[in-house]
Enzyme design. Structure first.
Site, PDB file in Angstrom:
ATOM      1  N   ASP A 446       0.744  -1.113  -0.279  1.00  0.00           N
ATOM      2  CA  ASP A 446       0.336  -0.201  -0.146  1.00  0.00           C
ATOM      3  C   ASP A 446       0.924   1.448   0.070  1.00  0.00           C
ATOM      4  O   ASP A 446       1.752   1.474   0.114  1.00  0.00           O
ATOM      5  CB  ASP A 446      -0.921  -0.214   1.304  1.00  0.00           C
ATOM      6  CG  ASP A 446      -2.245   0.529   1.050  1.00  0.00           C
ATOM      7  OD1 ASP A 446      -2.630   1.740   0.109  1.00  0.00           O
ATOM      8  OD2 ASP A 446      -3.141   0.141   1.575  1.00  0.00           O
ATOM      9  N   ASP A 511     -10.659   2.401  -2.384  1.00  0.00           N
ATOM     10  CA  ASP A 511     -11.381   2.049  -1.288  1.00  0.00           C
ATOM     11  C   ASP A 511     -12.927   1.674  -1.506  1.00  0.00           C
ATOM     12  O   ASP A 511     -13.500   1.879  -0.306  1.00  0.00           O
ATOM     13  CB  ASP A 511     -10.709   2.789  -0.832  1.00  0.00           C
ATOM     14  CG  ASP A 511      -9.409   1.991   0.491  1.00  0.00           C
ATOM     15  OD1 ASP A 511      -9.148   0.793  -0.531  1.00  0.00           O
ATOM     16  OD2 ASP A 511      -8.615   2.902   0.417  1.00  0.00           O
TER      17      ASP A 511
HETATM   18  C1  GLA Z   1      -5.283   1.517   2.334  1.00  0.00           C
HETATM   19  C2  GLA Z   1      -6.127   0.425   1.024  1.00  0.00           C
HETATM   20  C3  GLA Z   1      -7.487   0.260   2.277  1.00  0.00           C
HETATM   21  C4  GLA Z   1      -6.914  -1.000   3.762  1.00  0.00           C
HETATM   22  C5  GLA Z   1      -6.183   0.808   4.192  1.00  0.00           C
HETATM   23  C6  GLA Z   1      -5.474   0.236   5.516  1.00  0.00           C
HETATM   24  O1  GLA Z   1      -6.715   2.312   2.545  1.00  0.00           O
HETATM   25  O2  GLA Z   1      -7.073   1.043   0.288  1.00  0.00           O
HETATM   26  O3  GLA Z   1      -7.561  -1.280   1.617  1.00  0.00           O
HETATM   27  O4  GLA Z   1      -5.294  -1.376   3.443  1.00  0.00           O
HETATM   28  O5  GLA Z   1      -5.156   1.022   3.719  1.00  0.00           O
HETATM   29  O6  GLA Z   1      -4.546   1.222   6.588  1.00  0.00           O
END
Ligand code: GLA
Length: 702
Positions: A446, A511
């Protein structure tokens, strides 16, 4: 007549015209020409209105230069200590490669050399271009702009389709008219970004999703970028793409060279969906699968939206049991597992397991997952550090910053300076130590913020080097853990591009898991990337990022377009929802062989959106109703993708519906259309169609 140089794909051709002086001219890029095409007079001999023209006017070449008669956008903006702003290339050599050309250009006055690489893949029809610039002078060459490629667009182009958005709402389609004003999109966020995808599709008057000319391009780069479409005096446009550079960011020492990222482009007369299929083929060629080939895509369970930071080992073990029982194949432990990571205010950088949550480390959970027959995956965010972390307390200077300026956090975090070898080494060593002990199949990588003050320790802009260092770190992990697949994520879709694709195997699309929003976003994603790398999960209702609720069948039917996952708290499912979920997972496993082949998408009147996958002979068709119908009867849905002159057996197959087979003629499906059952809003139906001459066996089944 000047010599013409042609490259031929299956559906496209490009033609350059060699000149006695200067770089080769762009004569043509578009739908396939006859092998023995004749092209009329040389471009240089075309009639023109002479008033105010130079006596030897310049036409668009493969690397147009500023200041010496080309008044359009230049492919290069550079200088040696304020001099040599003007340049005009001379061709020193044109070399044929397997599918392309290397054009060597040079300017003895400006003291630069440029090697342009063009390669037209005969299978995908994707043209790959890059430029290598060398400073031939004896002082530093300061580069402000260096196009990866320059493409001609014909005069009948009218519109640019491109994508904007934000975190949790990516891939928002924009349709801009093309005119005399330069069309320009720039990204200065340091990573690919949620709001400026580095690519677009240009269409002509009358082009649709499925018919008419579409010209599409994107830049294979995960950092700052610029793309511009600039009207040129002969009615055409030129399309340039390249790195976005901060002042002083790219300075070449005498003798030094830089090679740009690739600009990938394709053209189709089957509309923008045809261009998408060409890109899918080319993107598939870029992916480096563990073991050399893609395995059927494992169904994920991701812990994020169901559990967030609430990591209770016993509960997660119980979750794994339940996940295995419903058919999940890969269990991905998201954020929250490492030292003192209880919320998003602390701990990034401290890459060791949290001893309170996991007293014996992650191995017991991972082994439990393995014993249940699932693969184990883990979330990391290597490039980040929270000020509240042991790492930051020990090395505050490791975060990107500009001396004398305040640090700006985002989600309470700062970005590490990956260009410092000690930082990359620390990340590789500390994360390797955790994963080396685990039976790990998957890493979700990420990156949850934009870059600001991205300077190295000398104060020079380091955006580009940061992106290169990111690729290097990925390479190190791939080399050390070749069996591990990697998911590229940046707060969802903030770093989806062809540059990182050789290092990853899936993107987390957004997300936002709201199925209605996803339907639109996934169409944007699929314009450039194939469905098997499109992470798409069945989330909860209401959706956490929009507050909207859709039924589980609709959520599942949208998620089945890509690489399926489940991201919800299984404990909250009713018995009937759980039973349905089991059926959807089984459905996906049955059909994923067809789902990850060619795709077609479109919309019809009265709120219908559709997506088809497979081949023209055998396909799955998803029909979604996004709005309540305004009619008493649904109009039949015309299907432009079915193989012509075949007879089809079509059956409704969504879980819970084992429909009767209906026979259709291909021409009927094309022009008459498939009959669609009555549907309430936010419902989906799924059909399987197979041509009679394929023997009636469903080939797509895994
Ligand atoms: C980002 C990712 C999510 C999750 C969060 C965790 O927002 O896109 O899918 O992994 O971080 O903090």
């Amino acid at each position: 007549m000047n010599e013409l140089i042609a490259l031929r794909g299956t559906q496209t051709s490009l033609v350059l015209e060699r000149q006695a002086q200067g770089a080769p001219l762009w004569r043509y890029w578009g739908p396939r020409l006859a092998d023995d095409f004749a092209a009329g007079p040389a471009l240089a001999d075309e009639p023109c209105f002479k008033g105010f023209l130079l006596d030897q006017p310049l036409r668009l070449d493969v690397f147009p230069g500023a200041g010496l008669g080309w008044f359009g956008m230049s492919a290069l903006e550079a200088h040696h200590e304020g001099r040599d702003f003007a340049f005009a290339a001379t061709t020193t050599a044109i070399e044929r490669t397997e599918n392309g050309l290397i054009i060597q250009l040079n300017d003895a006055v400006a003291k630069i050399a440029v090697a342009l690489r063009l390669s037209l893949d005969p299978v995908s029809d994707v043209l790959t271009q890059s430029s290598e610039l060398t400073n031939m002078g004896d002082t530093t060459l300061d580069v402000q702009w260096l196009a990866s490629g320059v493409l001609p667009l014909p005069a009948n182009c009218t519109q640019v389709r491109h994508y904007a958005g934000r975190h949790a709402n990516e891939w928002v389609l924009q349709e801009d008219p093309l005119g005399r004003a330069t069309w320009l999109r720039e990204n200065r966020r340091g990573l690919t970004s949620h709001d400026t995808f580095p690519g677009a599709v240009v269409i002509a008057d009358g082009t649709t999703a499925h018919a008419g000319p579409a010209y599409a391009a994107h830049l294979a780069w995960s950092g700052n970028h610029r793309q511009a479409i600039d009207w040129i005096g002969d009615g055409r446009w030129q399309w340039q793409m390249g790195l976005g550079l901060a002042p002083g960011e790219l300075r070449l020492a005498p003798g030094e060279s830089i090679t740009t990222p690739d600009m990938l482009a394709t053209c189709s007369i089957q509309g923008w969906q045809g261009a998408a299929r060409n890109f899918h083929q080319a993107m598939r060629d870029r992916i480096d699968w563990p073991g050399g080939a893609m395995e059927p895509r494992s169904v994920h369970l991701n812990t994020w939206e169901g559990y967030y930071f609430d990591h209770d080992e016993a509960a997660l073990i119980a979750l794994a049991d339940r996940a295995a029982a419903i058919g999940i194949e890969r269990f991905v432990l998201d954020d929250g597992w490492f030292h003192r990571r209880n919320d998003d205010t602390a701990a990034l950088g401290d890459w060791w397991c949290d001893a309170d949550k996991y007293p014996s480390g992650l191995l017991p959970l991972a082994q439990h997952v393995r014993a249940l027959g699932m693969e184990f995956g883990l979330w990391i965010e290597p490039e980040m550090v929270n000020p509240d972390s042991d790492l930051y307390r020990a090395h505050p200077d490791w975060a990107l910053h500009i001396a004398g300026r305040a640090m700006q956090t985002s989600r309470n975090q700062l970005v590490l300076d990956l260009t410092r070898p000690e930082v990359s080494d620390y990340l590789f060593d500390s994360i390797s130590k955790v994963i080396a002990d685990l039976p790990l199949a998957y890493l979700k990588w990420d990156h949850n913020r934009d870059l600001v003050a991205a300077a190295d320790s000398t104060g020079r802009a380091a955006y580009r080097r940061q992106t290169l260092a990111y690729y290097d770190l990925l390479r190190r992990f791939r080399a050390a853990f070749p069996q591990v697949e990697i998911e590229g994520c940046a707060g969802g879709g903030g770093r989806i591009d062809a540059g990182v694709l050789p290092h990853v195997h899936r993107f987390w699309t957004s997300d936002c898991i709201d199925a209605l929003s996803r339907l639109r976003m996934q169409q944007g994603f699929l314009q450039f990337f194939p469905p098997e790398v499109m992470g798409s999960h069945i989330g909860t209702a209401p959706a956490h990022t929009t507050g909207r609720s859709q039924g589980q069948a609709f959520r599942a039917a949208v998620a089945c377009q890509g690489h399926l996952g489940v991201e919800l708290d299984l404990r909250t499912l009713s018995e009937s929802d759980e039973a349905d979920l089991v059926r959807w997972i089984a459905f996906y496993k049955t059909w994923r062989g067809l789902l990850h082949r060619q795709t077609w998408s479109g919309s019809a009147s009265d709120g219908l959106v559709w997506h088809a996958a497979g081949s023209p002979q055998e396909w799955l068709l998803f029909v979604y109703r996004t709005e309540p119908t305004a009619q008493h009867f649904a109009p039949p849905l015309q299907l432009p993708f079915v193989a012509s002159d075949a007879r089809f057996a079509v059956r409704r197959i969504d879980p819970g519906h084992d429909g009767k087979i209906a026979a259709y003629d291909a021409s009927w499906l094309h022009h008459g259309g498939l009959s669609i059952p009555p549907m309430l809003a936010e419902r989906a139906v799924i059909f399987h169609g197979i041509a009679a001459d394929t023997g009636g066996a469903a080939h797509g089944q895994a």
